[in-house]
Enzyme design. Structure first.
Site, PDB file in Angstrom:
ATOM      1  N   ASN A 153      56.843  23.492  57.830  1.00  0.00           N
ATOM      2  CA  ASN A 153      58.225  22.925  58.437  1.00  0.00           C
ATOM      3  C   ASN A 153      58.562  21.439  58.266  1.00  0.00           C
ATOM      4  O   ASN A 153      59.505  20.993  58.169  1.00  0.00           O
ATOM      5  CB  ASN A 153      57.913  23.187  60.026  1.00  0.00           C
ATOM      6  CG  ASN A 153      56.906  22.466  60.720  1.00  0.00           C
ATOM      7  OD1 ASN A 153      55.569  22.307  60.009  1.00  0.00           O
ATOM      8  ND2 ASN A 153      57.000  22.033  61.738  1.00  0.00           N
ATOM      9  N   GLU A 251      45.769  21.115  64.465  1.00  0.00           N
ATOM     10  CA  GLU A 251      46.825  20.664  65.056  1.00  0.00           C
ATOM     11  C   GLU A 251      47.665  21.998  65.083  1.00  0.00           C
ATOM     12  O   GLU A 251      48.082  22.551  64.065  1.00  0.00           O
ATOM     13  CB  GLU A 251      47.632  19.378  64.312  1.00  0.00           C
ATOM     14  CG  GLU A 251      46.864  18.210  64.113  1.00  0.00           C
ATOM     15  CD  GLU A 251      46.921  17.349  65.089  1.00  0.00           C
ATOM     16  OE1 GLU A 251      47.681  17.751  66.244  1.00  0.00           O
ATOM     17  OE2 GLU A 251      46.198  16.488  65.155  1.00  0.00           O
ATOM     18  N   CYS A 285      56.792  21.498  65.960  1.00  0.00           N
ATOM     19  CA  CYS A 285      55.940  21.855  66.756  1.00  0.00           C
ATOM     20  C   CYS A 285      56.048  21.178  67.954  1.00  0.00           C
ATOM     21  O   CYS A 285      55.625  21.740  69.119  1.00  0.00           O
ATOM     22  CB  CYS A 285      54.348  21.700  66.300  1.00  0.00           C
ATOM     23  SG  CYS A 285      54.265  19.880  65.851  1.00  0.00           S
TER      24      CYS A 285
HETATM   25  P1  NAD Z   1      50.321  29.330  59.457  1.00  0.00           P
HETATM   26  O1  NAD Z   1      49.157  29.161  60.517  1.00  0.00           O
HETATM   27  O2  NAD Z   1      50.933  30.580  59.237  1.00  0.00           O
HETATM   28  O3  NAD Z   1      50.027  28.713  58.128  1.00  0.00           O
HETATM   29  C1  NAD Z   1      49.584  27.246  58.024  1.00  0.00           C
HETATM   30  C2  NAD Z   1      48.739  27.259  56.735  1.00  0.00           C
HETATM   31  O4  NAD Z   1      47.297  27.915  56.920  1.00  0.00           O
HETATM   32  C3  NAD Z   1      49.537  27.607  55.645  1.00  0.00           C
HETATM   33  O5  NAD Z   1      49.137  26.834  54.218  1.00  0.00           O
HETATM   34  C4  NAD Z   1      48.503  29.076  55.295  1.00  0.00           C
HETATM   35  O6  NAD Z   1      48.481  29.563  54.065  1.00  0.00           O
HETATM   36  C5  NAD Z   1      47.207  28.738  55.693  1.00  0.00           C
HETATM   37  N1  NAD Z   1      46.326  29.887  56.271  1.00  0.00           N
HETATM   38  C6  NAD Z   1      47.017  30.918  56.676  1.00  0.00           C
HETATM   39  N2  NAD Z   1      45.694  31.985  56.978  1.00  0.00           N
HETATM   40  C7  NAD Z   1      44.717  31.064  56.552  1.00  0.00           C
HETATM   41  C8  NAD Z   1      43.088  31.229  56.807  1.00  0.00           C
HETATM   42  N3  NAD Z   1      42.897  32.387  57.437  1.00  0.00           N
HETATM   43  N4  NAD Z   1      42.335  30.440  56.404  1.00  0.00           N
HETATM   44  C9  NAD Z   1      42.828  29.191  55.758  1.00  0.00           C
HETATM   45  N5  NAD Z   1      44.201  28.931  55.735  1.00  0.00           N
HETATM   46  C10 NAD Z   1      44.941  29.703  56.106  1.00  0.00           C
HETATM   47  O7  NAD Z   1      51.594  28.569  59.937  1.00  0.00           O
HETATM   48  P2  NAD Z   1      53.026  28.220  59.656  1.00  0.00           P
HETATM   49  O8  NAD Z   1      53.712  29.265  59.958  1.00  0.00           O
HETATM   50  O9  NAD Z   1      52.771  27.643  58.262  1.00  0.00           O
HETATM   51  O10 NAD Z   1      53.495  27.160  60.488  1.00  0.00           O
HETATM   52  C11 NAD Z   1      53.967  26.887  61.562  1.00  0.00           C
HETATM   53  C12 NAD Z   1      52.787  26.840  62.677  1.00  0.00           C
HETATM   54  O11 NAD Z   1      52.559  25.525  62.680  1.00  0.00           O
HETATM   55  C13 NAD Z   1      53.645  26.706  64.080  1.00  0.00           C
HETATM   56  O12 NAD Z   1      52.742  27.437  65.096  1.00  0.00           O
HETATM   57  C14 NAD Z   1      53.588  25.256  64.535  1.00  0.00           C
HETATM   58  O13 NAD Z   1      53.887  24.880  65.753  1.00  0.00           O
HETATM   59  C15 NAD Z   1      52.514  24.759  63.756  1.00  0.00           C
HETATM   60  N6  NAD Z   1      52.771  23.469  63.440  1.00  0.00           N
HETATM   61  C16 NAD Z   1      51.896  22.509  64.352  1.00  0.00           C
HETATM   62  C17 NAD Z   1      51.940  20.907  64.103  1.00  0.00           C
HETATM   63  C18 NAD Z   1      51.042  19.967  64.899  1.00  0.00           C
HETATM   64  O14 NAD Z   1      50.990  19.042  64.622  1.00  0.00           O
HETATM   65  N7  NAD Z   1      50.559  20.603  66.083  1.00  0.00           N
HETATM   66  C19 NAD Z   1      52.897  20.589  63.013  1.00  0.00           C
HETATM   67  C20 NAD Z   1      53.653  21.519  62.443  1.00  0.00           C
HETATM   68  C21 NAD Z   1      53.629  22.831  62.628  1.00  0.00           C
END
Ligand code: NAD
Length: 483
Positions: A153, A251, A285
């Site tokens: 995002n 996060e 988020c």
């Molecule tokens: P996601 O969890 O699907 O993926 C995030 C990252 O993790 C990607 O690079 C993905 O390839 C990697 N990943 C996936 N499975 C993994 C595993 N088993 N081991 C290691 N890495 C793995 O999230 P998304 O869809 O890319 O992002 C959206 C989410 O992120 C929403 O829930 C949003 O709230 C959250 N978010 C949180 C913050 C915060 O600061 N709290 C900021 C931005 C987004």
């Protein structure tokens, strides 16, 4: 555009290199559905190669002073500043977000992150604690080799938020950006390469979660993991990091509330709540997707909210006047549409949105008009689960205790906002909300020095300012006995 490479490559030990296997992911532009590039799916061999490079580099990099490393952060910031417009355009095309937003937030903040951490790293002082017969020195040492995993995002904004403090504190890193938005991570590697950062300090491997992210986190040579992403993924990351006691920062997701009191300044509150609900198509988020409004002004607020939301310009992300762009992927669009339909099944009424929406010339993109739902129980799935799209739910309240109970009734605990002219009440309510952050009469008003992070299912630990410096370092106490 010169930055677009049809096949992106990993960046390991100062080289742009191919992955060891033959598997690729096609990266599509959310607004048009057209291919932007292919990215490699790196496997555990590539992961190991990147970790070996980072481990070797750490020996020299970890010995530099904070001042020397801060100079490198500034050099990277200078290079990114030269490429400000390219960052904005790439981010807009890769994520589908409006270019005005990618200029003011993604590009500007990524540069600011490097500058900010350069500044505060220069200011680090050795703390001392004197005893009658001895002196304690507390020093910051690097943790070692880290995995930095980021979502789609806010791609460069979140990656730079991790890379800058991590390397500034003497660690070396392997970045694993989201497979959906790899373009500006590639650009950051080009910036790092251009400024001549010592080889292996920053490495990047492309790929998906299963084949690339998981082996990276599991690897016993990874000393720390800074992960931003979804809560379910976060729990997998935590489980695989636990057996080797890796330092971990998570996060995660959010389902944040906006609380609107009758004594708010409505002219400021309406645009504030709309921005909070729909910035980046609701894909932040911190977005305030549950809006609680005091009964006295509910109808007035609702009508003004609908007007404001319906007047937002949706369409071409590269158009300066666009306020809402496309959603990140077809799968994500389906998920958000599912929740919009579920809202009706759960007894809600859609006050606006819900019809298919396709701007002319963008028929293959992932589009959705913003949705406002009323009439849902605050316990409903739509009101408590993270939708992460342009859907907000409206709820009425009469008493402080009642609204607090509804606000705290979610697994998430990231952020929230309160809108009132009574700041004593505002602070009282803020302190009773179970989240890591609350804004009063504003939203996403960020000071980079303050702690950022959530409680409950929204994460573990804090980053930001000295909290980042603390996560990305090990403090060590040295006690010297004095005669
Ligand atoms: P996601 O969890 O699907 O993926 C995030 C990252 O993790 C990607 O690079 C993905 O390839 C990697 N990943 C996936 N499975 C993994 C595993 N088993 N081991 C290691 N890495 C793995 O999230 P998304 O869809 O890319 O992002 C959206 C989410 O992120 C929403 O829930 C949003 O709230 C959250 N978010 C949180 C913050 C915060 O600061 N709290 C900021 C931005 C987004």
């Amino acid at each position: 555009m010169s930055w677009i490479h049809m096949d992106l490559q990993n960046y390991i030990n100062g080289d742009f290199c191919r992955q060891s296997g033959e598997n690729w992911i096609i990266n599509l532009e959310p607004a048009t559905g057209k291919k932007i590039c292919r990215i490699p799916i790196s496997n555990s061999k590539d992961v190991q190669k990147a970790i070996t490079s980072a481990k070797d580099a750490q020996k020299g990099w970890g010995k530099l002073s904070h001042i020397q490393r801060a100079l490198w952060l500034d050099k990277i910031a200078d290079k990114l500043e030269e490429w400000h417009e390219e960052i904005a355009e790439l981010e807009s095309r890769d994520t589908g977000k409006p270019i005005s937003l990618s200029r003011s937030v993604d590009a500007a903040r990524s540069i600011a992150n490097f500058r900010f951490f350069a500044k505060i790293i220069r200011e680090i002082e050795i703390e001392t604690f004197d005893m009658q017969d001895a002196r304690n020195y507390v020093i910051h040492k690097p943790v070692g080799v880290g995995a930095l995993i980021t979502p789609w995002n806010l791609p460069l904004y979140l990656l730079s938020w991790k890379v800058a403090p991590a390397i500034g504190m003497g660690n070396t890193v392997i970045c694993k950006p989201s497979e959906l938005t790899p373009m500006t991570a590639d650009l950051l590697m080009r910036a790092i390469n251009d400024v001549g950062l010592p080889k292996g300090v920053v490495n990047l491997i492309h790929g998906n979660g299963l084949e690339t992210g998981a082996p990276l986190v599991e690897n016993s040579d990874i000393d720390f993991v800074s992960f931003t992403g979804g809560t379910i993924t976060g729990s997998k990351v935590a489980a695989s990091a636990a057996p080797s006691f890796k330092k971990l920062s998570l996060e995660l997701g959010g389902k944040n509330s906006s609380i609107v009191f009758a004594d708010c300044d409505l002219d400021k509150t309406i645009p504030g709540v709309v921005r909070s609900g729909f910035l980046n198509q609701g894909q932040v988020c911190l977005c305030g997707s549950r809006i609680f409004v005091e009964e006295e002004i509910y109808d007035d607020f609702k009508n003004k909210l609908i007007n404001e939301v319906e007047s937002m310009k949706i369409g071409d992300p590269l158009d300066e006047n666009t306020q809402l762009g496309a959603l990140i992927s077809k799968e994500h669009l389906q998920k958000v549409q599912y929740y919009s339909n579920l809202a009706i099944e759960e007894g809600g009424t859609l006050l606006t949105g819900g019809e298919p929406y396709l701007p002319v010339n963008f028929e293959e993109g992932n589009w959705m008009a913003p949705v406002i739902v009323e009439g849902l129980s605050p316990d409903s799935r739509c009101s408590t689960e993270e939708i992460f799209g342009p859907v907000v739910t409206l709820h009425k309240f009469t008493k402080e205790d009642e609204v607090l109970e509804m606000v705290n009734n979610t697994r998430y605990g990231l952020a929230g906002s309160i809108w009132t002219e009574d700041l004593i009440k505002g602070r009282r309510i803020a302190e009773s909300i179970h989240t890591g952050m609350v804004w009063i009469n504003t939203w996403l008003h960020r000071d980079l020095r303050v702690p950022f992070g959530g409680v409950k299912d929204s994460g573990v630990g804090r980053e930001g300012g000295r909290w980042s410096l603390s996560f990305f370092s090990e403090v060590m106490n040295i006690c010297i006995k004095e005669e």
